[in-house]
Motif scaffolding. Structure first.
Motif, mmCIF file in Angstrom:
data_model
loop_
_atom_site.group_PDB
_atom_site.id
_atom_site.type_symbol
_atom_site.label_atom_id
_atom_site.label_comp_id
_atom_site.label_asym_id
_atom_site.label_seq_id
_atom_site.Cartn_x
_atom_site.Cartn_y
_atom_site.Cartn_z
ATOM 1 N N SER A 95 4.331 1.941 5.984
ATOM 2 C CA SER A 95 3.512 2.943 5.298
ATOM 3 C C SER A 95 4.206 3.326 3.994
ATOM 4 C CB SER A 95 3.384 4.183 6.177
ATOM 5 O OG SER A 95 4.667 4.798 6.296
ATOM 6 N N ASP A 96 3.473 4.023 3.105
ATOM 7 C CA ASP A 96 4.072 4.456 1.841
ATOM 8 C C ASP A 96 5.317 5.304 2.085
ATOM 9 O OD1 ASP A 96 2.149 3.110 0.495
ATOM 10 O OD2 ASP A 96 1.007 4.878 -0.140
ATOM 11 N N GLU A 97 5.248 6.134 3.120
ATOM 12 C CA GLU A 97 6.385 7.007 3.430
ATOM 13 C C GLU A 97 7.600 6.180 3.870
ATOM 14 O OE1 GLU A 97 5.710 9.743 6.617
ATOM 15 O OE2 GLU A 97 7.692 10.637 6.336
ATOM 16 N N GLU A 98 7.352 5.201 4.740
ATOM 17 C CA GLU A 98 8.456 4.341 5.191
ATOM 18 C C GLU A 98 9.034 3.538 4.036
ATOM 19 O OE1 GLU A 98 7.556 3.199 9.808
ATOM 20 O OE2 GLU A 98 6.183 2.414 8.312
ATOM 21 N N LEU A 99 8.161 3.082 3.135
ATOM 22 C CA LEU A 99 8.617 2.336 1.957
ATOM 23 C C LEU A 99 9.572 3.185 1.129
ATOM 24 C CD1 LEU A 99 5.486 0.526 0.444
ATOM 25 C CD2 LEU A 99 7.451 -0.515 1.550
#
Lengths: 178, 438
Positions: free
Chosen positions: B401-405
């Motif tokens: 996800s964008d957050e994990e990225l």
């Protein structure tokens, strides 16, 4: 199989000696001359335990064609050779005295080496006793300090290279045979 | 005119980097005199007799037994890299990941911990977190630029620190001397991944690192033809109180590697036990290919770093570009460290972000940009003579996800470039036309 004659590269890694001491007691040309010229090597402090460094070195030297004379007051025979309690008891000429005893005993061993008219004194890797080296050098012996005879032989005969180690030898000359 | 000092023929000389790059580790053999390094494409080596065979197996003689443990072609690569990194010796492996794993499995035992930079290459992080866990070896990650984080993460179980000269893809530069001093004060080794800098740009051992690992697949090979890795030992760490290297080894008739082999103890154990048991050896043919690459290493690193700086400057000034993360630019937070540790260039890999492109739009624009490029090869590698590009958010990291990225330092708009040897004006043209098409 080793490098051609006259290899003169700076060999400086892995020593506790100062650059000046290295120049005096780790001269690559002296080491090569000793390895070429010596026939009889007295190993002072050769252990009876086949897993000790002294045994590794002595068995290697035997295999490389040197005559090894063990000096160990507590053993009768090591590697098929009669043991002597000290250098003075050896009844034949010794070319090289290779020392595996603590630094505190090196001065006494150096005096014995001079008295026995040995041609060279070699204090093994991590064994540093500059007074002993000075005493032997003043008496005219070739002296090497803080190097291993087996590693140095391997350096100039290809073995150390096969183990992936940095021999520091740089040359475009073809190896010599044998 | 300065007086030229005449030296005697026997005066030992310390040869320069470029000389060692083409000569170290290879002496033309007595039999044939072959000038190029011969490929010893053989699995095994004939013994002289039964006695010699026994002595080789007991490590009482030097020599080759089986190419899983050592090989004469591979030995040239090993000694040459040791010479270039100012190491006491080296061990080549099948890949960089294998070099790293062999290092850990030689040093660590169950219950041990490692403190590592959070900016390591992603594959390294996966190996540390998931594979080492299976060996009950723990890992703590720290921001490599924060000395207090390194210090706070060290516990009595910590047996090594691990960082990377230049982080991938954000270009964080490790303060090697500072972290090495911390490691020394705790009596543990500092391991440095030097893949991105290579010894042509930085030699971590000169700054106090104990061990160095490489993916030789990248700039050392340089041509994208062969996988390989190498681990190197400075020979300066006192392993006498480090049980896995100093204690009698049950895997080798109770041999005490440090006592018997001194400064070669770690590498002898890595070869005779870990490489023997993992089988992660380098093929002799790949060793040959990597040696060919190594012979032009400094020339490539100089040119590719210079071109990377030129491209980074160009992008930084481009209206479609939001940011550029290259330690060679004054805008990078580690620019001062790059000047100290990488005076010859900050490497050829860096990342940048396309403007106004966060979230799903960022991923889409990143994909469109890459598809518009004509000269940059879209693939998952770095260090080739050809320029390479990848958009992690739509490829290697697409499951995140964008957050994990962003936790991994990889924003959706991030694009990574590895600059090659093409005409730099052509590279600028290619980037411009792809940005224009957005």
């Amino acid at each position: 199989m080793g490098p051609g004659p006259g290899v003169a590269c700076a060999v400086t890694l892995n020593s506790a000696l100062t650059p000046e001491q290295q120049r005096r007691f780790q001269d690559p040309l002296v080491i090569q001359r000793l390895l070429r010229g010596a026939r009889t090597v007295a190993v002072v402090g050769l252990s009876t335990d086949p897993q000790r460094a002294s045994w590794f070195v002595a068995s290697y030297l035997q295999n490389a064609g040197y005559r090894v004379i063990p000096v160990n007051p507590k053993a009768a025979e090591i590697l098929g050779e009669k043991c002597y309690p000290d250098l003075a008891s050896i009844p034949e000429p010794v070319d090289l005295v290779d020392v595996f005893r603590p630094a505190s005993e090196c001065l006494a061993v150096a005096r014995q080496a001079v008295a026995a008219r040995a041609k060279a004194l070699w204090l093994q890797l991590r064994l540093v006793k500059i007074e002993a080296a000075e005493l032997a050098a003043e008496a005219g012996l070739d002296v090497v300090v803080d190097r291993c005879v087996k590693m140095e032989h391997g350096r100039y005969h290809g073995g150390l290279h096969f183990a992936g180690m940095n021999t520091e030898i740089i040359t475009a000359r073809r190896s010599r045979r044998g | 005119m300065a007086l030229r000092v005449v030296r005697s023929a026997n005066d030992p000389r310390k040869f320069g980097f470029e000389t060692r790059m083409v000569h170290a580790g290879h002496i033309p053999d007595a039999e044939t005199g072959a000038r190029a390094v011969p490929i010893y494409q053989t699995t095994s080596f004939v013994f002289d007799d039964a006695e010699q065979a026994a002595q080789l197996f007991e490590l009482k003689q030097y020599g080759n037994i089986y190419s899983r443990i050592s090989n004469p072609t591979t030995a040239v690569l090993e000694e040459r890299l040791a010479s270039l990194e100012c190491a006491t010796g080296a061990l080549a492996t099948a890949s960089g990941m294998a070099a790293q794993l062999v290092t850990f499995l030689t040093l660590l035992v169950p219950g041990d911990e490692i403190v590592a930079s959070s900016q390591l290459y992603g594959g390294s992080i996966t190996q540390l977190v998931h594979t080492l866990k299976k060996f009950s070896i723990g890992v703590r990650f720290v921001d490599p630029t924060k000395q207090d984080e390194w210090e706070a993460a060290i516990t009595p179980q910590t047996k090594a620190l691990y960082g990377e000269t230049i982080g991938n893809p954000r270009g964080a530069v490790l303060d090697i001397a500072r972290v090495a001093a911390l490691a020394a004060s705790k009596g543990i080794p500092l391991i440095v991944d030097n893949t991105m800098a290579t010894p042509a740009l930085c030699r971590p051992i000169e700054h106090g690192a104990t061990l160095v690992v490489h993916s030789a697949t990248k700039f050392i090979g340089g041509h994208g033809t062969a996988l390989g890795g190498v681990l190197l030992d400075s020979g300066k760490f006192d392993f006498s109180r480090y049980p896995s290297i100093a204690a009698p080894s049950p895997a080798y008739h109770d041999l005490r590697f440090f006592d018997t082999f001194g400064h070669y103890g770690f590498l002898m154990k890595a070869r005779a036990e870990t490489l023997r048991d993992t089988g992660a050896c380098l093929s002799p043919f790949n060793a040959f290919l990597l040696i060919q690459g190594l012979e032009t290493l400094s020339l490539r690193m100089e040119r590719q770093s210079a071109s990377a700086l030129r491209v980074a400057r160009h992008l930084e000034a481009h209206r479609e570009v939001a940011w550029v993360a290259y330690a060679g630019l004054p805008s990078h937070p580690d620019h001062a460290l790059a000047k100290k540790y990488l005076p010859g260039g900050a490497g050829a890999v860096f990342s940048f972000g396309i403007k106004a492109a966060s979230g799903p739009e960022g991923r889409a624009r990143g994909r469109k940009f890459i598809e518009g490029l004509q000269l940059f090869s879209h693939l998952a590698n770095i260090g080739d003579v050809r320029s390479l590009v990848i958009h992690p958010a739509s490829t290697t990291h697409q499951q995140l996800s964008d957050e994990e990225l962003s936790r991994g330092g990889v924003s959706p708009e991030l694009i990574r470039l590895s600059i090659g040897l093409e005409n730099v004006e052509d590279l600028l043209w290619d980037l411009d036309q792809a940005l224009l098409a957005l």
